[in-house]
Design an enzyme around this catalytic site. Structure first.
Site, short mmCIF file in Angstrom:
data_model
loop_
_atom_site.label_atom_id
_atom_site.label_comp_id
_atom_site.label_asym_id
_atom_site.label_seq_id
_atom_site.Cartn_x
_atom_site.Cartn_y
_atom_site.Cartn_z
N GLU A 1 -1.49 0.73 5.91
CA GLU A 1 -3.01 1.58 6.97
C GLU A 1 -4.35 0.97 5.42
O GLU A 1 -4.46 1.31 4.55
CB GLU A 1 -2.82 2.82 6.69
CG GLU A 1 -1.65 3.01 7.61
CD GLU A 1 -1.11 3.88 7.39
OE1 GLU A 1 -0.18 4.77 8.25
OE2 GLU A 1 -1.54 5.14 7.72
N CYS B 1 -10.43 4.41 2.12
CA CYS B 1 -9.37 4.55 2.09
C CYS B 1 -8.57 4.11 1.66
O CYS B 1 -8.61 3.41 2.90
CB CYS B 1 -9.24 5.74 2.34
SG CYS B 1 -7.84 6.64 1.64
N CYS C 1 5.86 3.13 -0.52
CA CYS C 1 5.99 4.37 -1.74
C CYS C 1 7.20 4.78 -1.70
O CYS C 1 7.77 5.45 -1.30
CB CYS C 1 5.07 5.77 -1.73
SG CYS C 1 4.94 6.50 -3.33
N CYS D 1 7.66 11.43 -2.19
CA CYS D 1 7.63 13.18 -1.97
C CYS D 1 7.29 14.13 -0.60
O CYS D 1 7.52 13.01 0.19
CB CYS D 1 5.46 13.28 -1.86
SG CYS D 1 4.65 12.25 -3.63
N CYS E 1 5.13 13.92 2.40
CA CYS E 1 4.47 12.67 3.15
C CYS E 1 4.48 12.08 3.82
O CYS E 1 5.56 11.86 3.55
CB CYS E 1 3.80 12.03 1.39
SG CYS E 1 3.15 10.25 1.68
N CYS F 1 -2.24 10.63 4.80
CA CYS F 1 -1.43 8.90 4.17
C CYS F 1 0.27 8.48 5.25
O CYS F 1 1.04 9.20 5.44
CB CYS F 1 -1.14 9.14 3.46
SG CYS F 1 -0.13 8.70 1.97
N1 SAH Z 1 -0.34 8.70 -4.34
C1 SAH Z 1 -0.73 9.00 -5.16
C2 SAH Z 1 -2.41 8.56 -3.84
C3 SAH Z 1 -2.29 8.74 -2.34
S1 SAH Z 1 -1.70 9.84 -1.66
C4 SAH Z 1 -1.02 10.10 -5.20
O1 SAH Z 1 0.01 11.03 -4.26
O2 SAH Z 1 -1.92 10.45 -5.45
C5 SAH Z 1 -3.15 10.64 -1.64
C6 SAH Z 1 -3.00 11.97 -1.54
O3 SAH Z 1 -2.87 12.48 0.06
C7 SAH Z 1 -2.53 12.81 -2.81
O4 SAH Z 1 -3.02 13.90 -3.22
C8 SAH Z 1 -1.22 12.90 -1.54
O5 SAH Z 1 -0.38 13.98 -1.56
C9 SAH Z 1 -2.20 13.36 -0.09
N2 SAH Z 1 -1.21 13.58 0.60
C10 SAH Z 1 0.07 12.97 1.10
N3 SAH Z 1 0.68 13.36 1.96
C11 SAH Z 1 -0.33 14.24 2.55
C12 SAH Z 1 -0.54 15.30 3.71
N4 SAH Z 1 1.15 15.00 5.16
N5 SAH Z 1 -1.61 15.93 4.06
C13 SAH Z 1 -2.35 16.10 3.34
N6 SAH Z 1 -2.20 15.60 1.80
C14 SAH Z 1 -1.53 14.19 2.05
FE1 SF4 Z 2 3.78 8.57 -2.90
FE2 SF4 Z 2 2.74 9.66 -1.02
FE3 SF4 Z 2 3.41 10.98 -3.29
FE4 SF4 Z 2 1.52 9.85 -2.82
S1 SF4 Z 2 1.68 11.39 -1.92
S2 SF4 Z 2 3.54 9.54 -4.70
S3 SF4 Z 2 1.53 8.07 -1.82
S4 SF4 Z 2 4.84 9.49 -2.06
#
Ligand code: SAH
Ligand code: SF4
Length: 345
Positions: free
Chosen positions: A86, A105, A112, A116, A119, A336
């Site tokens: 995406e 972005c 990944c 997390c 996410c 994300c």
């Molecule tokens: N992997 C890296 C960059 C991609 S995610 C990281 O985790 O920093 C970019 C940002 O989007 C991160 O801060 C992540 O925590 C946030 N993010 C992921 N899922 C999300 C969600 N459902 N709502 C809001 N922010 C989210």
């Molecule tokens: Fe990976 Fe999503 Fe965690 Fe960023 S927030 S490190 S994209 S799992």
């Protein structure tokens, strides 16, 4: 069958060298670099010898959605081997120079491995690293859309699918290509890389020659809370992470942006705000508070608006600057990994 590599994977010097091997002059190769990066060209023009060896645009559009307010486009792309990624295009008001600004972005991985919990990408698991050219191609594609609107891509954030620092070398190569003065010429200070907190790579990033910004996904101010939502915290606990961030600021003279996704009932209490304030007081940091974008599978909810305001007030009391970032494109699942999650069977 392996798909052909993309021409966008080559730095300008690499393109000149590859072209020379096939009897193409340096000036023709440089012109081609300019055409495909800056002008969004998709053909080889008069350059003979490279066709059949490279594709220019490795992205096939699967879906394109625009938010109701028109501010955000979200593209789902299929790569040469079928993987889905995406990219998001965000539109902003014109700046003081009347430039119509656009931020892209980008994704750095298909899926990944970091897992997390809130996410959508993390919930889907790891597929593969993106090549530098597949990262660059996302910006080139968005620049094409921007150009049609008489606008320009001015900023790039590495905040799409994937963990950029787990794909470190290709991420750095993509940044160098995007920064090239004869290509898209994205200023290094208009580039932000977001990491979940990989300590060795933060220290490596601090020594890179290009002055790009660093964002660190913090999301909690104590190890127990953070480990429950970010498994990576077991490898790199908060003390190590904050030490690396301080070292980054000391070496570069730049502040760190801390991302803190607000998850109602998990990390949004006044007490947690106080701990975050204590953790960051005196460091050169700025906190971005992001009310969670709920994913299909997760139990997460956003705190009420008053909750994020109160959280911010506590940070202010500790002298820690912050911004509440209401995400653009919430109605098109711009969070994300959310669009890909929907596209999967
Ligand atoms: N992997 C890296 C960059 C991609 S995610 C990281 O985790 O920093 C970019 C940002 O989007 C991160 O801060 C992540 O925590 C946030 N993010 C992921 N899922 C999300 C969600 N459902 N709502 C809001 N922010 C989210
Ligand atoms: Fe990976 Fe999503 Fe965690 Fe960023 S927030 S490190 S994209 S799992």
């Amino acid at each position: 069958m392996n798909p052909l590599p993309t021409l966008l994977d080559l730095t300008r010097d690499e393109l000149v060298a590859a072209a020379a091997e096939h009897g193409v002059s340096k000036s023709a190769a440089e012109r081609l670099f300019r055409e495909v990066h800056r002008e969004g060209g998709t053909g080889f023009g008069k350059v003979r010898g490279l066709e059949g060896r490279y594709v220019i645009d490795p992205l096939e559009v699967v879906t394109r959605r625009t938010s109701a307010d028109g501010s955000t486009d979200k593209l789902l792309y299929r790569l040469g081997d079928g993987e889905l990624i995406e990219t998001v295009l965000m539109r902003y008001e014109a700046d003081a120079h009347r430039r119509r600004r656009r931020t892209v972005c980008v994704s750095t991985q298909a899926g990944c491995a970091m897992g997390c919990t809130f996410c959508a990408t993390g919930q889907q698991g790891f597929r593969r690293h993106l090549e530098a050219g597949e990262i660059v191609a996302q910006v080139v594609a968005m620049a094409r859309i921007a150009r049609a609107e008489e606008a320009q891509v001015t900023n790039v954030v590495f905040m799409g699918m994937g963990e950029p620092f787990a794909n470190y070398d290709r991420t750095m190569k993509a940044i160098a290509i995007l920064n090239d003065g004869r290509g898209l010429q994205i200023g290094s200070r208009h580039i932000t890389v977001s990491t979940v907190g990989l300590v060795p790579e933060i220290l490596r990033f601090a020594r890179e020659p290009l002055a790009t910004h660093l964002a660190v996904s913090l999301h909690a101010a104590d190890d127990a809370t953070r480990a429950a939502i970010l498994p990576v915290n077991r490898r790199y606990p908060l003390a190590d992470l904050l030490a690396a961030c301080r070292q980054y600021s000391a070496l570069t003279g730049r502040k760190v942006f801390y991302e803190y996704v607000l998850l109602a009932g998990t990390n949004d209490s006044p007490d947690q705000a106080r701990r975050l304030g204590e953790l960051l007081a005196g460091t050169d940091g700025h906190v971005n508070l992001i009310p969670v974008n709920p994913t299909a599978e997760g139990p997460w909810r956003r705190p009420p608006e008053a909750g994020s305001d109160a959280f911010q007030a506590v940070l202010r009391d500790h002298g820690v600057p912050s911004t509440v970032r209401v995400e653009k494109g919430i109605d098109i699942a711009a969070g994300c990994g959310q669009l890909r999650a929907r596209a999967l069977p």
